[in-house]
Design an enzyme around this catalytic site. Sequence first.
Site, PDB file in Angstrom:
ATOM      1  N   ARG A  72      -3.573  -0.378   5.407  1.00 50.39           N
ATOM      2  CA  ARG A  72      -4.138  -1.476   4.604  1.00 50.39           C
ATOM      3  C   ARG A  72      -3.244  -2.700   4.530  1.00 50.39           C
ATOM      4  O   ARG A  72      -3.719  -3.836   4.765  1.00 50.39           O
ATOM      5  CB  ARG A  72      -4.450  -0.971   3.185  1.00 50.39           C
ATOM      6  CG  ARG A  72      -5.585   0.028   3.160  1.00 50.39           C
ATOM      7  CD  ARG A  72      -5.649   0.734   1.829  1.00 50.39           C
ATOM      8  NE  ARG A  72      -4.489   1.609   1.635  1.00 50.39           N
ATOM      9  CZ  ARG A  72      -4.234   2.278   0.539  1.00 50.39           C
ATOM     10  NH1 ARG A  72      -5.025   2.149  -0.509  1.00 50.39           N
ATOM     11  NH2 ARG A  72      -3.179   3.083   0.453  1.00 50.39           N
ATOM     12  N   SER A  73      -1.962  -2.508   4.184  1.00 54.19           N
ATOM     13  CA  SER A  73      -1.149  -3.721   3.943  1.00 54.19           C
ATOM     14  C   SER A  73      -0.829  -4.488   5.231  1.00 54.19           C
ATOM     15  O   SER A  73      -0.816  -5.729   5.193  1.00 54.19           O
ATOM     16  CB  SER A  73       0.105  -3.419   3.109  1.00 54.19           C
ATOM     17  OG  SER A  73       0.958  -2.509   3.730  1.00 54.19           O
ATOM     18  N   ASN A 130       2.131   1.543   4.528  1.00 53.18           N
ATOM     19  CA  ASN A 130       2.421   0.300   5.261  1.00 53.18           C
ATOM     20  C   ASN A 130       2.092   0.411   6.755  1.00 53.18           C
ATOM     21  O   ASN A 130       2.742  -0.202   7.591  1.00 53.18           O
ATOM     22  CB  ASN A 130       3.886  -0.151   5.065  1.00 53.18           C
ATOM     23  CG  ASN A 130       4.173  -1.581   5.537  1.00 53.18           C
ATOM     24  OD1 ASN A 130       5.267  -1.869   5.999  1.00 53.18           O
ATOM     25  ND2 ASN A 130       3.216  -2.467   5.453  1.00 53.18           N
ATOM     26  N   ASP A 163      -7.960   3.854   0.716  1.00 54.18           N
ATOM     27  CA  ASP A 163      -7.075   4.316   1.789  1.00 54.18           C
ATOM     28  C   ASP A 163      -7.914   4.863   2.956  1.00 54.18           C
ATOM     29  O   ASP A 163      -8.650   5.831   2.776  1.00 54.18           O
ATOM     30  CB  ASP A 163      -6.176   5.408   1.209  1.00 54.18           C
ATOM     31  CG  ASP A 163      -5.107   5.859   2.179  1.00 54.18           C
ATOM     32  OD1 ASP A 163      -5.177   5.488   3.367  1.00 54.18           O
ATOM     33  OD2 ASP A 163      -4.205   6.595   1.739  1.00 54.18           O
ATOM     34  N   CYS A 190       0.866  -1.183   0.000  1.00 54.37           N
ATOM     35  CA  CYS A 190       0.000   0.000   0.000  1.00 54.37           C
ATOM     36  C   CYS A 190       0.899   1.228   0.000  1.00 54.37           C
ATOM     37  O   CYS A 190       2.076   1.133  -0.392  1.00 54.37           O
ATOM     38  CB  CYS A 190      -0.994  -0.023   1.163  1.00 54.37           C
ATOM     39  SG  CYS A 190      -0.265   0.072   2.800  1.00 54.37           S
TER      40      CYS A 190
HETATM   41  P1  4NP Z   1      -1.878   2.940   4.027  1.00 54.95           P
HETATM   42  O1  4NP Z   1      -2.436   4.360   4.534  1.00 54.95           O
HETATM   43  O2  4NP Z   1      -1.292   3.179   2.637  1.00 54.95           O
HETATM   44  O3  4NP Z   1      -3.094   2.079   3.969  1.00 54.95           O
HETATM   45  O4  4NP Z   1      -0.853   2.488   5.036  1.00 54.95           O
HETATM   46  C1  4NP Z   1      -1.606   5.490   4.613  1.00 54.95           C
HETATM   47  C2  4NP Z   1      -0.846   5.709   5.742  1.00 54.95           C
HETATM   48  C3  4NP Z   1      -0.036   6.822   5.830  1.00 54.95           C
HETATM   49  C4  4NP Z   1      -0.022   7.729   4.789  1.00 54.95           C
HETATM   50  C5  4NP Z   1      -0.784   7.501   3.667  1.00 54.95           C
HETATM   51  C6  4NP Z   1      -1.582   6.392   3.574  1.00 54.95           C
HETATM   52  N1  4NP Z   1       0.782   8.886   4.890  1.00 54.95           N
HETATM   53  O5  4NP Z   1       0.712   9.746   3.987  1.00 54.95           O
HETATM   54  O6  4NP Z   1       1.547   9.051   5.863  1.00 54.95           O
END
Ligand code: 4NP
Length: 165
Positions: free
Chosen positions: A27-28, A24, A136, A21
């Site tokens: 989702r992942s 990390n 997300d 994702c």
């Molecule tokens: P993920 O969600 O891709 O599902 O882990 C996110 C977590 C953090 C961020 C973006 C998406 N970020 O921009 O820090």
Amino acid sequence: MIAADADTTGVQAPLRLLVVCLGNICRSPMAEGALRARLREAGLDGSVVVDSVGTGGWHVGDPPDERAIATASRHGVDISGLRGRQLQASDFHEFDWLLCADDSNLRAVKALRPHDARAGVALFMKWAGLRGAIPDPYTGTAEDFERVWTLVDRAAQGVVERLRQ
Ligand code: 4NP
């Protein structure tokens, strides 16, 4: 024709799956937890190696988002020990499949894929025999995390079915 590096011992090497994702931390790691739980339940945990990464590096070394930990925990899965890792070139050689949460992740991973990569790249839901992407939830609500769990758990069950076929 048999490949020069094929395993001729009759013992199948484990399938290596890497869920990808953006950060990390949501989702992942939830997908990694659901996959580990469903594979263990099916007695397939010895046949599959599971890991997860983010295309971004903001959360390297961090535990999953507390909302992701709480959601997985409500479903009996402990992901609190996981730590963030960023996708690196060697992942394309060490895994069989890089399974992406959404189309944006898919585009980012394809752009980084070396020509001699071993790994295939696909949407996680599609590889699991399902439709759609995993949205997300990072700027969303607890309900969005619950929806993500429903999707990654369905996909984890789809992976088990795929491996049984
Ligand atoms: P993920 O969600 O891709 O599902 O882990 C996110 C977590 C953090 C961020 C973006 C998406 N970020 O921009 O820090």
